[in-house]
Design a protein around this motif. Structure first.
Motif, PDB file in Angstrom:
ATOM      1  N   UNK A  44       0.729  -1.274  -0.055  1.00 35.43           N
ATOM      2  CA  UNK A  44       0.110   0.020   0.118  1.00 35.43           C
ATOM      3  C   UNK A  44       0.857   1.252   0.073  1.00 35.43           C
ATOM      4  N   UNK A  45       0.602   2.228  -1.114  1.00 33.18           N
ATOM      5  CA  UNK A  45       1.240   3.198  -1.085  1.00 33.18           C
ATOM      6  C   UNK A  45       0.303   4.595  -1.164  1.00 33.18           C
ATOM      7  N   UNK A  46       1.147   5.750  -1.081  1.00 24.14           N
ATOM      8  CA  UNK A  46       0.744   7.201  -1.420  1.00 24.14           C
ATOM      9  C   UNK A  46       1.692   7.848  -2.277  1.00 24.14           C
ATOM     10  N   UNK A  47       1.271   8.253  -3.174  1.00 26.75           N
ATOM     11  CA  UNK A  47       2.133   9.354  -4.278  1.00 26.75           C
ATOM     12  C   UNK A  47       1.995  10.656  -3.685  1.00 26.75           C
ATOM     13  N   UNK A  48       3.089  11.368  -3.432  1.00 30.13           N
ATOM     14  CA  UNK A  48       3.119  12.747  -3.059  1.00 30.13           C
ATOM     15  C   UNK A  48       2.848  13.399  -4.308  1.00 30.13           C
ATOM     16  N   UNK A  49       1.802  14.358  -3.992  1.00 25.15           N
ATOM     17  CA  UNK A  49       1.239  15.241  -5.235  1.00 25.15           C
ATOM     18  C   UNK A  49       2.300  16.289  -5.704  1.00 25.15           C
ATOM     19  N   UNK A  50       3.446  16.488  -5.163  1.00 22.11           N
ATOM     20  CA  UNK A  50       4.343  17.480  -5.530  1.00 22.11           C
ATOM     21  C   UNK A  50       5.203  16.970  -6.479  1.00 22.11           C
ATOM     22  N   UNK A  51       5.954  15.621  -6.164  1.00 22.66           N
ATOM     23  CA  UNK A  51       7.052  15.197  -7.115  1.00 22.66           C
ATOM     24  C   UNK A  51       6.780  13.817  -7.381  1.00 22.66           C
ATOM     25  N   UNK A  52       5.405  13.229  -6.971  1.00 16.58           N
ATOM     26  CA  UNK A  52       5.129  11.864  -7.401  1.00 16.58           C
ATOM     27  C   UNK A  52       5.901  10.755  -6.764  1.00 16.58           C
ATOM     28  N   UNK A  53       6.652  10.987  -5.804  1.00 17.79           N
ATOM     29  CA  UNK A  53       7.515   9.946  -4.920  1.00 17.79           C
ATOM     30  C   UNK A  53       6.483   8.886  -4.236  1.00 17.79           C
ATOM     31  N   UNK A  54       6.656   7.785  -4.297  1.00 18.83           N
ATOM     32  CA  UNK A  54       5.716   6.741  -3.670  1.00 18.83           C
ATOM     33  C   UNK A  54       6.258   6.373  -2.260  1.00 18.83           C
ATOM     34  N   UNK A  55       5.480   6.356  -1.250  1.00  9.22           N
ATOM     35  CA  UNK A  55       5.833   6.157   0.069  1.00  9.22           C
ATOM     36  C   UNK A  55       4.869   4.952   0.297  1.00  9.22           C
ATOM     37  N   UNK A  56       5.677   3.937   1.046  1.00 11.23           N
ATOM     38  CA  UNK A  56       4.885   2.710   1.826  1.00 11.23           C
ATOM     39  C   UNK A  56       4.296   3.105   3.025  1.00 11.23           C
ATOM     40  N   UNK A  57       2.886   2.972   2.723  1.00 11.07           N
ATOM     41  CA  UNK A  57       1.991   3.451   3.997  1.00 11.07           C
ATOM     42  C   UNK A  57       2.342   2.628   5.299  1.00 11.07           C
ATOM     43  N   UNK A  58       2.576   1.219   5.179  1.00  9.23           N
ATOM     44  CA  UNK A  58       3.237   0.757   6.550  1.00  9.23           C
ATOM     45  C   UNK A  58       4.284   1.229   7.018  1.00  9.23           C
ATOM     46  N   UNK A  59       5.448   1.570   6.491  1.00 13.03           N
ATOM     47  CA  UNK A  59       6.726   2.042   6.961  1.00 13.03           C
ATOM     48  C   UNK A  59       6.998   3.301   6.952  1.00 13.03           C
ATOM     49  N   UNK A  60       6.435   3.914   5.732  1.00 18.08           N
ATOM     50  CA  UNK A  60       6.774   5.412   5.547  1.00 18.08           C
ATOM     51  C   UNK A  60       7.841   5.605   4.494  1.00 18.08           C
ATOM     52  N   UNK A  61       8.503   4.499   4.312  1.00 18.15           N
ATOM     53  CA  UNK A  61       9.814   4.490   3.571  1.00 18.15           C
ATOM     54  C   UNK A  61       9.425   4.826   1.965  1.00 18.15           C
ATOM     55  N   UNK A  62      10.181   5.839   1.477  1.00 19.12           N
ATOM     56  CA  UNK A  62      10.231   6.324  -0.168  1.00 19.12           C
ATOM     57  C   UNK A  62      10.485   4.984  -0.936  1.00 19.12           C
ATOM     58  N   UNK A  63       9.619   4.642  -1.814  1.00 21.09           N
ATOM     59  CA  UNK A  63      10.074   3.398  -2.772  1.00 21.09           C
ATOM     60  C   UNK A  63      11.200   3.987  -3.718  1.00 21.09           C
ATOM     61  N   UNK A  64      11.029   5.365  -4.044  1.00 21.50           N
ATOM     62  CA  UNK A  64      11.990   5.695  -5.016  1.00 21.50           C
ATOM     63  C   UNK A  64      13.277   6.255  -4.472  1.00 21.50           C
ATOM     64  N   UNK A  65      13.494   6.441  -3.081  1.00 18.89           N
ATOM     65  CA  UNK A  65      14.558   6.606  -2.351  1.00 18.89           C
ATOM     66  C   UNK A  65      14.572   6.056  -0.911  1.00 18.89           C
ATOM     67  N   UNK A  66      15.019   5.182  -0.670  1.00 19.51           N
ATOM     68  CA  UNK A  66      14.966   4.146   0.639  1.00 19.51           C
ATOM     69  C   UNK A  66      15.702   5.038   1.616  1.00 19.51           C
ATOM     70  N   UNK A  67      16.573   6.080   1.391  1.00 20.06           N
ATOM     71  CA  UNK A  67      17.070   6.655   2.484  1.00 20.06           C
ATOM     72  C   UNK A  67      16.061   7.799   3.254  1.00 20.06           C
TER      73      UNK A  67
END
Length: 60
Positions: A28-51
């Motif tokens: 499950x993810x949410x895409x930021x409306x600003x730059x469309x990075x995807x974030x895992x809703x369970x952990x908060x980690x960005x799928x495009x930049x795990x840092x």
């Protein structure tokens, strides 16, 4: 149900609540409306930049 922070860590804007929710590979993810990075809703980690991640809030 998931609860993550609203501040986009890339832009600094409070916009995550306006993002599009969906899934990628069963995650499950949410895409930021600003730059469309995807974030895992369970952990908060960005799928495009795990840092980078959103804070995750426990739901009682």
């Amino acid at each position: 149900m998931y609860a993550v922070g609203n501040r986009d860590p890339f832009s600094g804007a409070d916009v995550i609540a306006d993002g599009i929710m969906g899934s990628r590979g069963g995650v499950p993810v949410v895409a930021s409306p600003m730059r469309e990075q995807l974030f895992d809703l369970r952990t908060g980690v960005c799928l495009d930049d795990p840092e980078v991640s959103l804070p995750v809030h426990a739901l009682d």
